[in-house]
Write a protein that holds these residues in place. Structure first.
Motif, short mmCIF file in Angstrom:
data_model
loop_
_atom_site.label_atom_id
_atom_site.label_comp_id
_atom_site.label_asym_id
_atom_site.label_seq_id
_atom_site.Cartn_x
_atom_site.Cartn_y
_atom_site.Cartn_z
N THR A 46 0.86 -1.19 0.00
CA THR A 46 0.00 0.00 0.00
C THR A 46 0.89 1.24 0.00
O THR A 46 1.69 1.41 0.92
CB THR A 46 -0.92 0.03 1.22
OG1 THR A 46 -1.71 -1.16 1.25
CG2 THR A 46 -1.83 1.24 1.17
N TYR A 47 0.73 2.04 -0.99
CA TYR A 47 1.57 3.24 -1.10
C TYR A 47 0.89 4.24 -2.03
O TYR A 47 -0.11 3.93 -2.69
CB TYR A 47 2.98 2.91 -1.59
CG TYR A 47 3.02 2.08 -2.86
CD1 TYR A 47 3.10 0.69 -2.80
CD2 TYR A 47 3.00 2.68 -4.11
CE1 TYR A 47 3.13 -0.08 -3.95
CE2 TYR A 47 3.03 1.92 -5.27
CZ TYR A 47 3.10 0.54 -5.18
OH TYR A 47 3.14 -0.22 -6.32
N TYR A 48 1.44 5.44 -2.04
CA TYR A 48 0.93 6.50 -2.89
C TYR A 48 2.07 7.05 -3.75
O TYR A 48 3.22 7.07 -3.32
CB TYR A 48 0.35 7.65 -2.06
CG TYR A 48 -0.88 7.27 -1.28
CD1 TYR A 48 -0.79 6.67 -0.03
CD2 TYR A 48 -2.15 7.52 -1.80
CE1 TYR A 48 -1.92 6.32 0.67
CE2 TYR A 48 -3.29 7.18 -1.09
CZ TYR A 48 -3.16 6.58 0.15
OH TYR A 48 -4.29 6.24 0.84
N ARG A 106 -2.00 12.51 -7.44
CA ARG A 106 -1.76 11.45 -6.47
C ARG A 106 -2.40 10.18 -7.00
O ARG A 106 -3.50 10.19 -7.54
CB ARG A 106 -2.37 11.80 -5.12
CG ARG A 106 -2.27 10.69 -4.10
CD ARG A 106 -3.03 11.04 -2.83
NE ARG A 106 -4.45 11.18 -3.07
CZ ARG A 106 -5.32 11.59 -2.15
NH1 ARG A 106 -4.89 11.91 -0.95
NH2 ARG A 106 -6.59 11.69 -2.43
N ARG A 107 -1.68 9.09 -6.82
CA ARG A 107 -2.19 7.78 -7.21
C ARG A 107 -1.97 6.82 -6.07
O ARG A 107 -0.91 6.82 -5.43
CB ARG A 107 -1.40 7.25 -8.42
CG ARG A 107 -2.10 7.35 -9.76
CD ARG A 107 -3.27 6.50 -9.83
NE ARG A 107 -4.02 6.62 -11.06
CZ ARG A 107 -5.10 7.37 -11.14
NH1 ARG A 107 -5.48 8.09 -10.13
NH2 ARG A 107 -5.77 7.40 -12.25
N ASN A 108 -2.95 5.97 -5.73
CA ASN A 108 -2.68 4.94 -4.74
C ASN A 108 -2.35 3.64 -5.44
O ASN A 108 -2.67 3.43 -6.62
CB ASN A 108 -3.83 4.80 -3.75
CG ASN A 108 -5.05 4.13 -4.34
OD1 ASN A 108 -4.95 3.02 -4.85
ND2 ASN A 108 -6.19 4.78 -4.25
N SER A 109 -1.72 2.76 -4.71
CA SER A 109 -1.15 1.55 -5.30
C SER A 109 -2.20 0.58 -5.84
O SER A 109 -1.87 -0.34 -6.58
CB SER A 109 -0.28 0.83 -4.28
OG SER A 109 -0.98 0.64 -3.07
N THR A 164 2.70 4.22 3.82
CA THR A 164 1.85 4.32 4.99
C THR A 164 2.64 4.10 6.28
O THR A 164 2.52 4.84 7.23
CB THR A 164 0.71 3.30 4.91
OG1 THR A 164 -0.01 3.50 3.70
CG2 THR A 164 -0.21 3.43 6.09
N SER A 194 6.72 11.05 2.69
CA SER A 194 7.01 10.83 1.28
C SER A 194 8.50 10.89 1.02
O SER A 194 9.21 11.66 1.65
CB SER A 194 6.30 11.88 0.42
OG SER A 194 4.90 11.72 0.49
N GLY A 240 -0.79 9.72 2.38
CA GLY A 240 -1.62 9.92 1.20
C GLY A 240 -2.06 11.34 0.99
O GLY A 240 -2.79 11.63 0.05
#
Lengths: 114, 114
Positions: free
Chosen positions: A31-33, A50-53, A97, A102, B100
Motif C-alpha cells: 500500500t503506497y501513494y 496522487r495515485r494509490n497503489s 503508509t 514521502s 496519502g
C-alpha cells in the motif's frame, strides 16, 4: 527501504513536442501513494497528481497524462504539445503508509524552448 | 495567491546571526512541514508537525529549531548556521499528517550564509 529514481536529470524539447518524464520506485509495501509535483522557477512545489497503489488506471488531465504500471514499478508523466510555461523541475514522490512520509526523487529539469 | 505563505523570500545572514523563517497557511490544514532543497541534492524533509505537535525530526542539527504555535503558523529559528546551510527552505502543509495527503508548498525562502 523506499527509493524513487528519476533517471533523467535534464530534458530539453522544442515547443509542441511531447515529452515523457520517467519515475521508477522501489518499495516492499503493498500500500503506497505516488505523486508528481512541479517546481517552476519561482520555487514553490505545485501538487499535480496522487495515485494509490491499488489504482492502476491511467489518468489524463488536459495536456498531462500519467502511466502507472506496478509490474515495472513505474509512474511516468507525459506532457503533450509542450509549452514554454511547462519549463520547471518535476518531482516524483513515493508515500508509504508505514513510514508516514514521502520520499522524493531528485527531480527532472524540463526546458521547453520556443 | 498561494495558500502557503513564506517570509522572507530571501535571507542573507552571517554565521553568528540569529534569524527566523516564517510560514503561514490559510488552507485549514492540520499538518505542516519544513524541507531543505540544496543545489543538486534531493529534497530533504526536516520537520513534521501535526496539530502543533512535532511528529518527526529527521536528524536535523540543533542550529535549526522549529516552532509551531498553532496549526496555521510554523517557524524555523536559525542560529550559528554554516555555509552548507545555504539552500532553499520550503514549507508545506497538508489536510492531515499522513502519507496519502498531497502537500501544498510555499514559495520558499532562499537562504544564503556568508
Amino acid at each position: 527501504a523506499q527509493k524513487v529514481t528519476q533517471a533523467q536529470t535534464e530534458i530539453s524539447v522544442v515547443e509542441k513536442e511531447d515529452v515523457t518524464l520517467d519515475c521508477v520506485y522501489e518499495t516492499r509495501d503493498t500500500t503506497y501513494y505516488l505523486f508528481w509535483y512541479k517546481q517552476p522557477p519561482s520555487g514553490e512545489l505545485v501538487f499535480l497528481i496522487r495515485r494509490n497503489s491499488f489504482d492502476e488506471q491511467n489518468e489524463i488531465s488536459g495536456r498531462y497524462s500519467w502511466n502507472f504500471q506496478k509490474s515495472t514499478s513505474s509512474f511516468n508523466f507525459t506532457i503533450t504539445a509542450s509549452q514554454v510555461v511547462d519549463s520547471a523541475v518535476y518531482f516524483c514522490a513515493l508515500g508509504l503508509t508505514n513510514a508516514g512520509k514521502s520520499t522524493f526523487g531528485d527531480g527532472t529539469t524540463l526546458t521547453v524552448k520556443p | 495567491e498561494t495558500g502557503v505563505t513564506q517570509t522572507p523570500r530571501h535571507l542573507v545572514m552571517g554565521m553568528t546571526n540569529k534569524k527566523s523563517l516564517k510560514c503561514e497557511q490559510h488552507l485549514g490544514h492540520n499538518a505542516m512541514y519544513w524541507y531543505k532543497q540544496s543545489a543538486k541534492k534531493p529534497l530533504e524533509l526536516m520537520f513534521v508537525y501535526s496539530l502543533e505537535e512535532r511528529v518527526e525530526n529527521n536528524s536535523v542539527p540543533s542550529r535549526f529549531s522549529p516552532e509551531c504555535p498553532n496549526s496555521s503558523h510554523l517557524f524555523l529559528h536559525l542560529h550559528t548556521l554554516q555555509p552548507e546551510d545555504s539552500a532553499l527552505y520550503l514549507c508545506a502543509s497538508s489536510p492531515r499528517q499522513g502519507v496519502g495527503q498531497p502537500q501544498h508548498f510555499g514559495d520558499g525562502t532562499r537562504l544564503s550564509i556568508l
